[in-house]
Scaffold this motif. Structure first.
Motif, short mmCIF file in Angstrom:
data_model
loop_
_atom_site.label_atom_id
_atom_site.label_comp_id
_atom_site.label_asym_id
_atom_site.label_seq_id
_atom_site.Cartn_x
_atom_site.Cartn_y
_atom_site.Cartn_z
N GLY A 25 0.82 -1.21 0.00
CA GLY A 25 0.00 0.00 0.00
C GLY A 25 0.85 1.26 0.00
O GLY A 25 2.01 1.24 -0.40
N GLY A 26 0.27 2.32 0.49
CA GLY A 26 0.99 3.59 0.50
C GLY A 26 2.09 3.66 1.54
O GLY A 26 3.10 4.34 1.35
N GLY A 27 1.90 2.93 2.66
CA GLY A 27 2.88 3.03 3.74
C GLY A 27 3.32 1.72 4.34
O GLY A 27 4.23 1.69 5.17
N THR A 28 2.70 0.60 3.95
CA THR A 28 3.05 -0.69 4.55
C THR A 28 3.11 -1.80 3.51
O THR A 28 2.46 -1.72 2.46
N LEU A 29 3.87 -2.84 3.84
CA LEU A 29 3.93 -4.05 3.03
C LEU A 29 3.53 -5.24 3.89
O LEU A 29 4.06 -5.41 4.99
N ASP A 30 2.58 -6.04 3.40
CA ASP A 30 2.17 -7.26 4.09
C ASP A 30 2.26 -8.43 3.10
O ASP A 30 1.77 -8.32 1.97
N VAL A 31 2.86 -9.51 3.54
CA VAL A 31 2.98 -10.71 2.71
C VAL A 31 2.40 -11.89 3.48
O VAL A 31 2.76 -12.11 4.64
N SER A 32 1.49 -12.62 2.86
CA SER A 32 0.88 -13.79 3.49
C SER A 32 1.01 -15.00 2.58
O SER A 32 0.83 -14.90 1.37
N LEU A 33 1.33 -16.14 3.19
CA LEU A 33 1.33 -17.41 2.46
C LEU A 33 0.07 -18.15 2.87
O LEU A 33 -0.16 -18.38 4.07
N VAL A 34 -0.75 -18.50 1.90
CA VAL A 34 -2.09 -19.04 2.17
C VAL A 34 -2.25 -20.37 1.45
O VAL A 34 -1.88 -20.52 0.29
N GLU A 35 -2.81 -21.35 2.17
CA GLU A 35 -3.16 -22.63 1.57
C GLU A 35 -4.67 -22.70 1.42
O GLU A 35 -5.41 -22.44 2.38
N ARG A 36 -5.14 -23.04 0.22
CA ARG A 36 -6.57 -23.14 -0.05
C ARG A 36 -6.89 -24.57 -0.45
O ARG A 36 -6.28 -25.12 -1.38
N PHE A 37 -7.83 -25.19 0.26
CA PHE A 37 -8.23 -26.56 -0.08
C PHE A 37 -9.66 -26.77 0.36
O PHE A 37 -10.08 -26.31 1.42
N GLU A 38 -10.43 -27.44 -0.50
CA GLU A 38 -11.85 -27.70 -0.26
C GLU A 38 -12.54 -26.41 0.19
O GLU A 38 -12.53 -25.43 -0.53
#
Length: 283
Positions: A25-38
């Protein structure tokens, strides 16, 4: 990032996937690792930089412009510097649809111009791009998932429109960003889906979201070596699955002490002053 992951799950069906959500965004960085199943969207690990965003690129572009045109940025008045940074932001936005872009300043006393390209931006802001890479690498280490197991890259947040950022992250991960998600609307859509899940909406009641704590939570503890610099005593570690509960034993500093001040912080630093104060309770 969790909301963006939910939106991706709704949009892409229920195929099992490992997804990285990159939110700049304008002032922050967020990184997420997400697992999607069913019917499950599981946030496996999160990392980020609370002091990195689009405004940092604006200032870095302005600095690089001054360096290449021979302008001493430190000698500029606050008004001139603000004008220059604003122009840098305008050029950064223009580079999303065209290049080169001419950045110029001419206020009677200072006159200079420079042609900017996305490759120039990557070179000039190399320190910021190194900072972008650090949370991405860290989130894979925290999750125990290898980078080559990644199925999908989702980029959200206004600054993810920058072609230089998209190109850099794609090179880092060896994968192009997913085309189905919009940087501007994915989070809002996902938040709407999460609201529907809480309301137990008929078509969403089977969907489950599991999340993790994005920052370590703890309280200030007495530092005998430096009494003026309390130390962070961690209770709930970063990346713990939520909801989560922890207990710890703490004691007064002095005999006959009548008040204990419990100050709750979030962050990963040793000293409380370097973390974020969330609240305080006097007992």
């Amino acid at each position: 990032p969790s909301a963006a992951a939910v939106a991706g799950h709704i949009g892409q069906g229920e195929e099992d996937k490992v997804c990285l959500v990159f939110d700049l965004g304008g002032g922050t960085l967020d990184v997420s690792l997400v697992e999607r199943f069913e019917n499950v969207v599981s946030v496996t690990a999160v990392c980020g930089d609370n002091q990195l965003g689009g405004t940092d690129f604006d200032f870095a572009i302005a600095q690089a412009f001054c360096k290449e045109t021979g302008i001493d940025m430190e000698s500029l008045t606050d008004q001139r510097e603000e004008l220059l940074v604003r122009q840098a932001e305008a050029c950064k936005i223009a580079l999303t649809t065209q290049e080169p872009v001419i950045m110029a300043i001419d206020d009677g006393e200072i006159s200079a111009s420079l042609a900017l390209t996305n490759e120039w931006l990557i070179r000039s802001c190399s320190a910021l791009f190194h900072r972008l890479a650090a949370p991405v690498r860290r989130v894979f280490l925290d999750s125990g998932i290898a980078m080559d197991e990644l199925d999908e890259l989702v980029m959200v947040g206004g600054s993810s429109h920058m072609p230089s950022v998209r190109r850099f992250v794609a090179r880092l991960l060896g994968r192009e960003p997913a085309k189905g998600s919009s940087p501007d609307t994915a989070i809002a859509l996902g938040a709407g889906v999460c609201a529907g899940m809480k309301e137990r909406a008929g078509d969403l009641k089977e969907l489950v979201l599991t999340d993790v704590c994005p920052f370590t939570l703890g309280i200030a503890s007495y530092n005998r070596a430096e009494p003026d610099r309390p130390i962070m005593s961690s209770l709930i570690e970063r990346n713990c699955v939520l909801p989560s509960s922890r207990e710890g034993e703490y004691f007064p500093v002095h005999d006959d002490q009548e008040i204990i001040s419990v100050r709750v912080y979030q962050g990963e630093n040793l000293y409380c002053a370097d973390n974020t104060l969330l609240g305080e309770l006097n007992i």
